[in-house]
Scaffold this motif. Structure first.
Motif, PDB file in Angstrom:
ATOM      1  N   GLU A   1       0.803  -1.224   0.000  1.00 24.65           N
ATOM      2  CA  GLU A   1       0.000   0.000   0.000  1.00 24.65           C
ATOM      3  C   GLU A   1       0.832   1.267   0.000  1.00 24.65           C
ATOM      4  O   GLU A   1       0.450   2.264  -0.642  1.00 24.65           O
TER       5      GLU A   1
ATOM      6  N   ARG B   1      -0.985   1.311  10.067  1.00 27.28           N
ATOM      7  CA  ARG B   1      -1.678   1.464   8.787  1.00 27.28           C
ATOM      8  C   ARG B   1      -2.727   2.569   8.862  1.00 27.28           C
ATOM      9  O   ARG B   1      -2.824   3.407   7.955  1.00 27.28           O
TER      10      ARG B   1
ATOM     11  N   ARG C   1      -2.645   6.038   6.738  1.00 24.94           N
ATOM     12  CA  ARG C   1      -3.751   6.395   5.850  1.00 24.94           C
ATOM     13  C   ARG C   1      -4.284   7.785   6.192  1.00 24.94           C
ATOM     14  O   ARG C   1      -4.591   8.578   5.296  1.00 24.94           O
TER      15      ARG C   1
END
Length: 210
Positions: A51, A191, A195
Motif C-alpha cells: 500500500e 496502517r 492512511r
C-alpha cells in the motif's frame, strides 16, 4: 515472517541500552536486537509495502563524527517510506513505545521557497491549514524545524504565519507501550495512522519540490 507485534524484549533491550550504551553490551545482546527489534520491524514494513511502498530500516549505529554525544548506538529503531525528496511516512519503536508520523523532514533552497509559496497561496495554503487542524483533532502532534521569527518577505501578521515559519513539517502520534503494540494490532495502528496522514504526504508531494 508474519508480523505479530513487538515483543516486550524489544522495549527491555532499549531500556537497558539507554543505561549501558557500549559496544560490550551491544555485542552481548545483538541477538536480542536482531530477533526482537529488527525482525518484527522488517515484518511490519513488509506488510505495509503493497500500500505505501518499500521502507528503509535505519541502521542502529549513530554517526558520532561531529556529535558531542559519542554513544555509539541509537536507542530507537526507525523505518521510513520515502515518496519524494525527504517526504514520506515514518514508524519507530523505542523505550517510549510505538510512534508513527509523516510529512516532509527537510526543505531548503527552492523546495523551501516552493513550500512557502504554496502556504501563502489562497487555495493551497488553506488546504494545508485544514489538513493540519484535522489531524491535530485526531490526536496527531505537529513537529518540524521552525524559524523563531517570520520568514523574509512575509508579514508577521500573515494569517498562516505559524505554517510559514516551518522549514520542515511533520505530524506524529505516540502510541506508547500499551499491550496492543505486542500484538498484530500494532499493524492496524500504523496502517490507520499512515492512511490518515496520506493527504499531508500528497500535499507535500505536490508543493514541496524543486
Amino acid at each position: 515472517m508474519e508480523f505479530t507485534g513487538f515483543p516486550v524484549a524489544a522495549l527491555d533491550f532499549y531500556d537497558d541500552l539507554e543505561v549501558d550504551n557500549t559496544k560490550s553490551f551491544w555485542e552481548a545482546h545483538k541477538h536480542v536486537y536482531a530477533e526482537s527489534v529488527k525482525a518484527p520491524m522488517t515484518a511490519l514494513c513488509k506488510e505495509l509495502e503493497a500500500e505505501f511502498g518499500t521502507a528503509k530500516i535505519f541502521r542502529p549505529y549513530r554517526d558520532v563524527r561531529f556529535a558531542k554525544d559519542k554513544t555509539p548506538y541509537k536507542t530507537h529503531q526507525g523505518a521510513y517510506v520515502g515518496v519524494g525528496p525527504a517526504t514520506g511516512w515514518y514508524v519507530e519503536i523505542s523505550p517510549q513505545g510505538l510512534r508513527t508520523g509523516a510529512g516532509f523532514y527537510e526543505a531548503s533552497g527552492t523546495r523551501l521557497a516552493a513550500y512557502r509559496e504554496a502556504v501563502a497561496h489562497e487555495r493551497f495554503g488553506p488546504e494545508l491549514e485544514a489538513l493540519v487542524a484535522g489531524l491535530e483533532g485526531q490526536g496527531f502532534e505537529v513537529g518540524g524545524d521552525t524559524l523563531k521569527t517570520h520568514p523574509r518577505g512575509f508579514d508577521a501578521d500573515h494569517p498562516r504565519i505559524a505554517l510559514l515559519r516551518h522549514k520542515s513539517l511533520t505530524l506524529g502520534k505516540q502510541h506508547g507501550f500499551g499491550p496492543e503494540i505486542h500484538t498484530a494490532t500494532a499493524l492496524d495502528l500504523v496502517r490507520d495512522d499512515w492512511r490518515s496522514l496520506r493527504p499531508l504526504v500528497e500535499w507535500a508531494q505536490r508543493h514541496v519540490q524543486d
